[in-house]
Design a protein around this motif. Structure first.
Motif, PDB file in Angstrom:
ATOM      1  N   ASP A 130      -9.018  10.773  -2.712  1.00 36.33           N
ATOM      2  CA  ASP A 130      -9.495  11.755  -1.739  1.00 36.33           C
ATOM      3  C   ASP A 130     -10.642  12.574  -2.303  1.00 36.33           C
ATOM      4  N   GLU A 135      -4.851   6.685  -3.075  1.00 35.24           N
ATOM      5  CA  GLU A 135      -4.240   5.629  -2.276  1.00 35.24           C
ATOM      6  C   GLU A 135      -4.333   4.348  -3.086  1.00 35.24           C
ATOM      7  N   HIS A 144       0.837  -1.196   0.000  1.00 31.87           N
ATOM      8  CA  HIS A 144       0.000   0.000   0.000  1.00 31.87           C
ATOM      9  C   HIS A 144       0.875   1.250   0.000  1.00 31.87           C
ATOM     10  N   THR A 145       0.359   2.296  -0.656  1.00 28.91           N
ATOM     11  CA  THR A 145       0.991   3.612  -0.583  1.00 28.91           C
ATOM     12  C   THR A 145      -0.075   4.689  -0.756  1.00 28.91           C
ATOM     13  N   ASP A 146       0.150   5.801  -0.076  1.00 32.19           N
ATOM     14  CA  ASP A 146      -0.718   6.955  -0.278  1.00 32.19           C
ATOM     15  C   ASP A 146       0.016   8.043  -1.076  1.00 32.19           C
ATOM     16  N   SER A 179      -4.862  13.319  -5.457  1.00 31.42           N
ATOM     17  CA  SER A 179      -4.186  12.323  -4.625  1.00 31.42           C
ATOM     18  C   SER A 179      -4.984  11.022  -4.634  1.00 31.42           C
TER      19      SER A 179
END
Length: 388
Positions: free
Chosen positions: A314, A379, A60-62, A377
C-alpha cells in the motif's frame, strides 16, 4: 352469415411476416443478439484462458505485514551520556558511533588493573629470584657438608694418631722410659682429638639440617614458578584478564551501530545516566525486511517452501511489484500462541477459519530501490503451480 365472417377475416390484421420492414428489424435484432452472444462467449473463453494461465493455482491474501529482525541497542556499561550523535529516523551504517558515555570511571579502572598486573609480574619475578637463591643455598649447604665430612676425616685421623701415641707411651711406662707427665700429656692429646672428632661429626649433622631447611625453601619457591612463565603464571594471568576487561569496558563507552538500518525508538539524551543492559534505541535493517503473510488454513493445500511470491505494498501502490520466496511456515496459528488462547471447549463455540503465518523473503535489490518500513501492509500472492 358467410358474408359477415368473410368481412371479419378481411378486416383482421396481417401477420408480421407480411410487413417487410418489421421482418428486417427482427432479423437485425437476432443478428445483434448472435453477435453479442459470440462476443460474450469469446470474452468468457479469453477470461477463462487468462485465469487458467495466470491465476489458477495462486493463493492470495491481503493480511500481510512487513517485518524485520531489528537490533536493540543497549548500553553494556553504566555511565552518564556524554554525546549522542544520531537522531530518530536517521540512517546509519554498521560501526557508526551512536552514543558516547563518560569514560572517567573506566579509565581509572583500567589504570588500577594495569598497576595490579605490574605488581603481579613483580611478584613473579621475586618468586623466581627466591627460587634461584634457594637453589644456591642448597648448593652451598652441600659444600658445607662436604667440608664438615673432610674435617671429620681429619679428626678421625688425629684420634688414631693420638691413640697410637698414648698406647706406645703407656706400654713402656713401667720401664721408666716415659715419665708420668708425658703419659698424661699423651692421654690429654687423645681426649682432645676425640673431642675434635665429635665436634666434626656434629658439624656434619648441622650442615645436613641446614641443607634440609634450604631444600624446603627451594621447594616452596619452585612451587610458585614451576611449569609457568611470567605470562602464564596464575596471578599474572588473572591480572591480565582484569586489564582486558577494564580495556573492554573502556571501549564499550563508545556505542556503535550493530547493523545497517534506521534509528527508531531512541530513548537516550545527553546527561542521562544509563545502566548496563538498558535499551537506548532500536536499529531497523530496512534492507533486510521480510513479510509475514497470514493465509487461511484452507489455502495451505499446495503452499510449499521455496515457491515464488508476488507482493504489492500500500506504501507504493500497484506500480511497484515485489518478488520473493516462501522461506518458512510458522509452527502454529497466532491464536495458539496469543496471550489468552481461545477456549474452544465451551458451549458457545463457533468455528472460525484460522490463519497461519508464512515467512516471505524479499529481493534485496528491490528493497534497495524501494525501501519498506516495518509494519506496512502488503498483499501477497503465492504461485503454487510449481508444486505439481
Amino acid at each position: 352469415m358467410a358474408e359477415d365472417t368473410a368481412a371479419i377475416r378481411t378486416d383482421a390484421p396481417l401477420p408480421e411476416d407480411a410487413d417487410p420492414a418489421a421482418a428486417a428489424r427482427s432479423a437485425k435484432r437476432r443478428k445483434a443478439l448472435r453477435i453479442l452472444a459470440i462476443v460474450v462467449a469469446s470474452a468468457a473463453i479469453l477470461w477463462a484462458g487468462w485465469y487458467y494461465l495466470t491465476q489458477a493455482g495462486r493463493v492470495h491474501t491481503d493480511n500481510a505485514y512487513v517485518g524485520a529482525d531489528s537490533a536493540q541497542v543497549t548500553a553494556l556499561v553504566s555511565g552518564p551520556v556524554k554525546e549522542v550523535r544520531v537522531a530518530g529516523t536517521q540512517a546509519v551504517k554498521k560501526g557508526d558511533i551512536l552514543v558516547i558515555l563518560d569514560d572517567a570511571d573506566q579509565r581509572i579502572a583500567l589504570a588500577d588493573a594495569e598497576a595490579a598486573l605490574r605488581q603481579a609480574r613483580q611478584r613473579y619475578g621475586q618468586a623466581s629470584a627466591t627460587a634461584q637463591a634457594a637453589r644456591a643455598r642448597v648448593a652451598a649447604r652441600g659444600a658445607d657438608i662436604a667440608q664438615a665430612q673432610a674435617r671429620l676425616r681429619d679428626a678421625n685421623a688425629a684420634v688414631e694418631k693420638a691413640r697410637a701415641e698414648f698406647a706406645r707411651r703407656e706400654s713402656i711406662a713401667g720401664t721408666g722410659a716415659v715419665s708420668g707427665e708425658e703419659l698424661a700429656a699423651a692421654r690429654a692429646a687423645l681426649q682432645s682429638a676425640q673431642a675434635a672428632r665429635d665436634l666434626a661429626a656434629a658439624g656434619i649433622a648441622a650442615a645436613e639440617a641446614t641443607r634440609g631447611s634450604a631444600s624446603g625453601d627451594l621447594g616452596a619457591a619452585e612451587a610458585v614458578v614451576r611449569g609457568t612463565t611470567i605470562d602464564t603464571a596464575p596471578d599474572v594471568a588473572a591480572a591480565q584478564a582484569r586489564v582486558d576487561k577494564a580495556r573492554l569496558d573502556l571501549e564499550r563507552t563508545v556505542i556503535r551501530a550493530p547493523v545497517d538500518g534506521i534509528v527508531t525508538n531512541k530513548q537516550v539524551q545527553v546527561g542521562q545516566r544509563v545502566a548496563a543492559g538498558a535499551p537506548i534505541m532500536i536499529i531497523v535493517p530496512v534492507d533486510a525486511a521480510y513479510v509475514d503473510a497470514n493465509f487461511k488454513e484452507s489455502q495451505f493445500g499446495h503452499i510449499r517452501i521455496g515457491q515464488p511470491v508476488e507482493l504489492v505494498s500500500d506504501y507504493y501502490g500497484g506500480d511497484v511489484v515485489y518478488t520473493g520466496r516462501v522461506t518458512g511456515i510458522a509452527g502454529g496459528t497466532g491464536a495458539a500462541f496469543s496471550l489468552i488462547p481461545a477456549q474452544n471447549a465451551t458451549g458457545n463455540w463457533v468455528k472460525v477459519v484460522q490463519r497461519l503465518p508464512v515467512r516471505i523473503t524479499l529481493d534485496r535489490e528491490q528493497l534497495k530501490a524501494h525501501p519498506l518500513r516495518v509494519g506496512l501492509s502488503m498483499e501477497a500472492t503465492i504461485d503454487t503451480r510449481g508444486d505439481d
